[in-house]
Motif scaffolding. Structure first.
Motif, PDB file in Angstrom:
ATOM      1  N   MET A  39      -8.019   3.390  -8.220  1.00  0.00           N
ATOM      2  CA  MET A  39      -6.979   4.368  -7.940  1.00  0.00           C
ATOM      3  C   MET A  39      -6.120   3.953  -6.747  1.00  0.00           C
ATOM      4  O   MET A  39      -5.427   4.760  -6.171  1.00  0.00           O
ATOM      5  N   SER A  40      -6.253   2.687  -6.383  1.00  0.00           N
ATOM      6  CA  SER A  40      -5.497   2.268  -5.205  1.00  0.00           C
ATOM      7  C   SER A  40      -4.063   1.918  -5.570  1.00  0.00           C
ATOM      8  O   SER A  40      -3.765   1.652  -6.723  1.00  0.00           O
ATOM      9  N   THR A  41      -3.231   1.928  -4.558  1.00  0.00           N
ATOM     10  CA  THR A  41      -1.807   1.708  -4.773  1.00  0.00           C
ATOM     11  C   THR A  41      -1.424   0.248  -4.562  1.00  0.00           C
ATOM     12  O   THR A  41      -1.927  -0.422  -3.676  1.00  0.00           O
ATOM     13  N   GLU A  42      -0.523  -0.207  -5.410  1.00  0.00           N
ATOM     14  CA  GLU A  42       0.016  -1.552  -5.293  1.00  0.00           C
ATOM     15  C   GLU A  42       1.394  -1.452  -4.631  1.00  0.00           C
ATOM     16  O   GLU A  42       2.177  -0.577  -4.971  1.00  0.00           O
ATOM     17  N   ILE A  43       1.660  -2.331  -3.693  1.00  0.00           N
ATOM     18  CA  ILE A  43       2.955  -2.283  -3.013  1.00  0.00           C
ATOM     19  C   ILE A  43       3.709  -3.583  -3.278  1.00  0.00           C
ATOM     20  O   ILE A  43       3.143  -4.664  -3.148  1.00  0.00           O
ATOM     21  N   GLU A  44       4.966  -3.448  -3.684  1.00  0.00           N
ATOM     22  CA  GLU A  44       5.808  -4.636  -3.860  1.00  0.00           C
ATOM     23  C   GLU A  44       7.022  -4.517  -2.954  1.00  0.00           C
ATOM     24  O   GLU A  44       7.680  -3.479  -2.924  1.00  0.00           O
ATOM     25  N   VAL A  45       7.282  -5.596  -2.247  1.00  0.00           N
ATOM     26  CA  VAL A  45       8.455  -5.641  -1.386  1.00  0.00           C
ATOM     27  C   VAL A  45       9.324  -6.777  -1.903  1.00  0.00           C
ATOM     28  O   VAL A  45       8.824  -7.875  -2.134  1.00  0.00           O
ATOM     29  N   PRO A  76      -3.719  -3.761  -5.014  1.00  0.00           N
ATOM     30  CA  PRO A  76      -4.354  -2.457  -4.841  1.00  0.00           C
ATOM     31  C   PRO A  76      -5.690  -2.597  -4.106  1.00  0.00           C
ATOM     32  O   PRO A  76      -6.490  -3.461  -4.428  1.00  0.00           O
ATOM     33  N   GLY A  77      -5.889  -1.740  -3.114  1.00  0.00           N
ATOM     34  CA  GLY A  77      -7.162  -1.711  -2.411  1.00  0.00           C
ATOM     35  C   GLY A  77      -7.366  -2.842  -1.434  1.00  0.00           C
ATOM     36  O   GLY A  77      -8.439  -2.971  -0.844  1.00  0.00           O
ATOM     37  N   GLU A  78      -6.347  -3.644  -1.242  1.00  0.00           N
ATOM     38  CA  GLU A  78      -6.480  -4.807  -0.383  1.00  0.00           C
ATOM     39  C   GLU A  78      -6.380  -4.427   1.100  1.00  0.00           C
ATOM     40  O   GLU A  78      -5.714  -3.464   1.456  1.00  0.00           O
ATOM     41  N   LEU A  79      -7.045  -5.210   1.934  1.00  0.00           N
ATOM     42  CA  LEU A  79      -6.876  -5.084   3.377  1.00  0.00           C
ATOM     43  C   LEU A  79      -6.087  -6.301   3.836  1.00  0.00           C
ATOM     44  O   LEU A  79      -6.584  -7.421   3.813  1.00  0.00           O
ATOM     45  N   LEU A  80      -4.806  -6.055   4.185  1.00  0.00           N
ATOM     46  CA  LEU A  80      -3.885  -7.151   4.444  1.00  0.00           C
ATOM     47  C   LEU A  80      -3.416  -7.125   5.893  1.00  0.00           C
ATOM     48  O   LEU A  80      -3.090  -6.075   6.421  1.00  0.00           O
ATOM     49  N   ALA A  81      -3.402  -8.299   6.527  1.00  0.00           N
ATOM     50  CA  ALA A  81      -2.928  -8.383   7.908  1.00  0.00           C
ATOM     51  C   ALA A  81      -1.547  -9.009   7.942  1.00  0.00           C
ATOM     52  O   ALA A  81      -1.291  -9.989   7.251  1.00  0.00           O
ATOM     53  N   LEU A  82      -0.636  -8.429   8.733  1.00  0.00           N
ATOM     54  CA  LEU A  82       0.656  -9.049   9.015  1.00  0.00           C
ATOM     55  C   LEU A  82       0.531  -9.659  10.399  1.00  0.00           C
ATOM     56  O   LEU A  82       0.406  -8.947  11.393  1.00  0.00           O
ATOM     57  N   LEU A  83       0.518 -10.987  10.442  1.00  0.00           N
ATOM     58  CA  LEU A  83       0.256 -11.687  11.693  1.00  0.00           C
ATOM     59  C   LEU A  83       1.489 -12.480  12.106  1.00  0.00           C
ATOM     60  O   LEU A  83       2.094 -13.162  11.275  1.00  0.00           O
ATOM     61  N   GLY A  84       1.837 -12.397  13.375  1.00  0.00           N
ATOM     62  CA  GLY A  84       2.978 -13.170  13.850  1.00  0.00           C
ATOM     63  C   GLY A  84       3.208 -12.915  15.321  1.00  0.00           C
ATOM     64  O   GLY A  84       2.670 -11.960  15.875  1.00  0.00           O
TER      65      GLY A  84
END
Lengths: 367, 274
Positions: free
Chosen positions: A1-7, A29-37
């Protein structure tokens, strides 16, 4: 039931500055994503655009294939955790967490049940009546998280969530967040400038620089095959040596051979991790040991060979066992490294000259 | 050490000479003929009217400036727009202009020979020498008190809490009532307190626009003057003692607020002295 995000092709300008230019990103969906910079790379802007706190100048954001632009944060179903917590200072912990429920006029018993459930989750049941000013940084951050989770968001966004905390609290909270994510399994994005934090916590890491995405992948992938010179340098120490490639042989401009690589002939720059440089004691070797330092568990050897300089790292135990001394001559072995062209692109792996097989990995990312 | 003692003594002497002694004098003069005379002076219909008028003016001017202060701090702290710094400077004008000049400007605007005077008298609207003029003058003079207190506070607090409220589903009015206003409440109260003290004590501007019609356009501070000038010393000091009490109460409340909520109010202090 997790959401998918597209940019897609997302652009944001602040006056004359382009903070994001043509960013594409797909969050599973359901991912744990890091934005690193580094700071100023646009990672917080990207997060705020996904949250709906800011409006892009161009491009698209989709949640589960539905256009999210023009929809308010609430309608997107996002929970947002701010770097400096942004707790309501005039409300108790309980009322802070209850805020979103009060806004949608939930009945009192429902509010009480949900807030108590969340207080238990963040292990702060005893502090419900306290005010933010009476909490420690780590406690405030947990309250901020509970507040964001109260209305059961589909997507959780965290802006430098542990940035203002000390090292020990940060490590604990990180583990706790990982655990929480595994339990709830909601799509989670967090922004950080701390490589260790990103690699330790995230399933996948997105490296950003100057408003663009440089590389995206699992921590291991990114570390082992950096797409460009920026990523290589950002993710730890790098030795840099100007080299020339001819017939698959990599030769340092200082005059020694480094190994083999499968790439067109021409000048390149070799990026080598210090722990891939291994001094091999040899009194007739070409390298002079100019400095030895040990900082706790790690030791550092500085080497010079004419105009070329290299740093090698090893464990302090290895240094003691090696009998290396300052002023000594030594040979070295470079296990592997990556070649980049003059623009810092066109990554090609090279392997040590006595390596049995010829290994070459090319990356197709661009930055 | 000697210098320090000298300076402290000088400061204390100054305080006693210019603040404590006059205050004691006001109360002793007011009560010189006993409590009975004191209260009968205050019950005099003209004095009672002046008290009523003062309260009425403050009751309009203070809320007006409260609303203005909230609006100004909201738009200055939350938005970046052209002319923002100019607006901040304009807010200070009533502080830098003499109240008498402020009153005079109003006469030049709304007086019989003023810019709008002809139109006003044609429509039978009286502003100068009447209550509307006095309210306008008081509002103008006390204009900066709330705004000056609240703007730096709102600027320091930033917009993060409001943004958090947006992500939690709050609309404009929810954010205003539940987040922005409560955040500023102690600063607002502090500003209102000072604004009120000034509104009730205002003399110069009101004196110019009121026409000083005894028993009609007389506020407390105007009444003190007119009673004193007509040798009704007892009554003059009785009214003055009321104003002095207002000042003392304001000071006590102000000190209490500063002590209880110094962290929140400190933002304003720092910005002002900077």
């Amino acid at each position: 039931m997790s959401t998918e995000i597209e940019v897609e092709n997302l652009t944001r300008r602040f006056g004359p500055h382009t903070v994001l230019s043509g960013v594409n990103l797909a969050v599973r969906p359901g991912e744990l994503l890091a934005l690193l910079g580094p700071s100023g790379s646009g990672k917080t802007t990207l997060l705020r655009l996904i949250a709906g706190l800011d409006t892009p100048d161009g491009g698209a954001i989709r949640f589960d294939s539905h256009n999210a632009l023009g929809r308010k944060p609430k309608e997107r179903g996002v929970g947002f955790v701010f770097q400096h917590y942004a707790l309501f200072r005039h409300m108790s912990v309980f009322e802070n967490i209850a805020f979103s429920l009060r806004i949608r006029r939930a009945k009192n018993p429902e509010v009480k049940a949900r807030v108590e459930e969340l207080l238990k989750l963040i292990q702060l049941e005893s502090l419900a009546a306290r005010y933010p000013a009476q909490l420690s940084g780590g406690q405030r951050q947990r309250v901020a998280l509970a507040r964001a989770l109260a209305s059961q968001p589909r997507v959780l966004l965290l802006d430098e969530p542990f940035g203002a905390l000390d090292a020990v609290v940060r490590r604990d909270l990180r583990r706790w967040l990982r655990h929480l994510h595994e339990e709830m399994n909601i799509t989670t994005l967090f922004v950080t400038h701390d490589q260790e934090e990103a690699f330790d916590l995230a399933d996948r890491v997105v490296i950003m620089n100057a408003g663009k995405i440089c590389q995206m992948g699992t921590p291991i992938e990114i570390y082992r095959t950096p797409a460009n010179a920026f990523v290589h340098e950002f993710l730890g120490e790098s030795n840099k040596l100007p080299v020339t490639l001819a017939n698959g042989i990599v030769t340092a401009d200082a005059g020694f051979s480094l190994g083999h690589a499968e790439a067109p002939d021409g000048p390149m720059t070799a990026y080598i991790r210090p722990h891939h440089v291994v001094p091999a004691p040899d009194a007739s070797g070409p390298w002079l040991i100019t400095r030895l330092t040990a900082t706790g568990a790690q030791a550092r050897v500085t080497l010079a060979n004419g105009p070329a300089a290299l740093e090698a790292t090893m464990t302090a135990d290895e240094l003691i066992a090696s009998t290396l001394q300052t002023g000594q001559l030594t040979a070295i072995k470079i296990l592997n490294g990556t070649l980049f062209d003059a623009d810092g692109q066109g990554a090609v792996k090279f392997k040590a000259r006595d390596g049995a097989e010829l290994v070459s990995e090319t990356c197709n990312h661009s930055c | 050490m000697v210098v320090r003692r000298l300076l402290i003594t000088a400061a204390l002497l100054f305080l006693v000479l210019f603040l404590v002694l006059p205050l004691i004098d006001v109360f002793s003069q007011a009560l010189a003929a006993g409590l009975g005379v004191y209260f009968s002076a205050l019950y005099d219909p003209n004095v009672a009217d002046a008290i009523y008028l003062t309260l009425l003016i403050a009751a309009v001017a203070v809320p007006a400036n409260l609303v203005f202060g909230i609006c100004a701090s909201w738009c200055i702290a939350k938005f970046d727009f052209f002319g923002r710094n100019l607006l901040i400077t304009l807010i200070d004008i009533p502080f830098s202009i003499s109240p008498v000049i402020a009153g005079l400007l109003e006469v030049l605007m709304f007086g019989l020979n003023g810019l709008l005077g002809g139109w006003l008298s044609a429509n039978n609207i009286q502003i100068i020498f009447a209550l509307p003029g006095m309210i306008l003058a008081t509002t103008f003079v006390t204009f900066p008190f709330v705004a000056r207190e609240v703007i730096p506070l709102a600027q320091e607090q930033g917009v993060e809490e409001e943004e958090a409220a947006v992500t939690l589903g709050a609309g404009f009015f929810s954010i205003f009532w539940r987040v922005s206003l409560p955040k500023l409440r102690w600063g607002l109260l502090y500003g209102v307190l000072l604004c009120n003290a000034r509104a009730m004590g205002e003399f110069g501007a009101v004196s110019v626009v009121s026409g000083k019609i005894f028993g009609q356009t007389d506020t407390m501070s105007l009444a003190v003057e007119s009673l004193y000038e007509s040798y009704e010393l007892q009554a003059a000091f009785a009214v003055a003692s009321l104003l002095a009490m207002l000042a003392v109460v304001t000071l006590v409340l102000k000190a209490g607020l500063e002590w209880r909520h110094r962290d929140e109010l400190a933002a304003g202090r720092r910005k002002k002295t900077a």
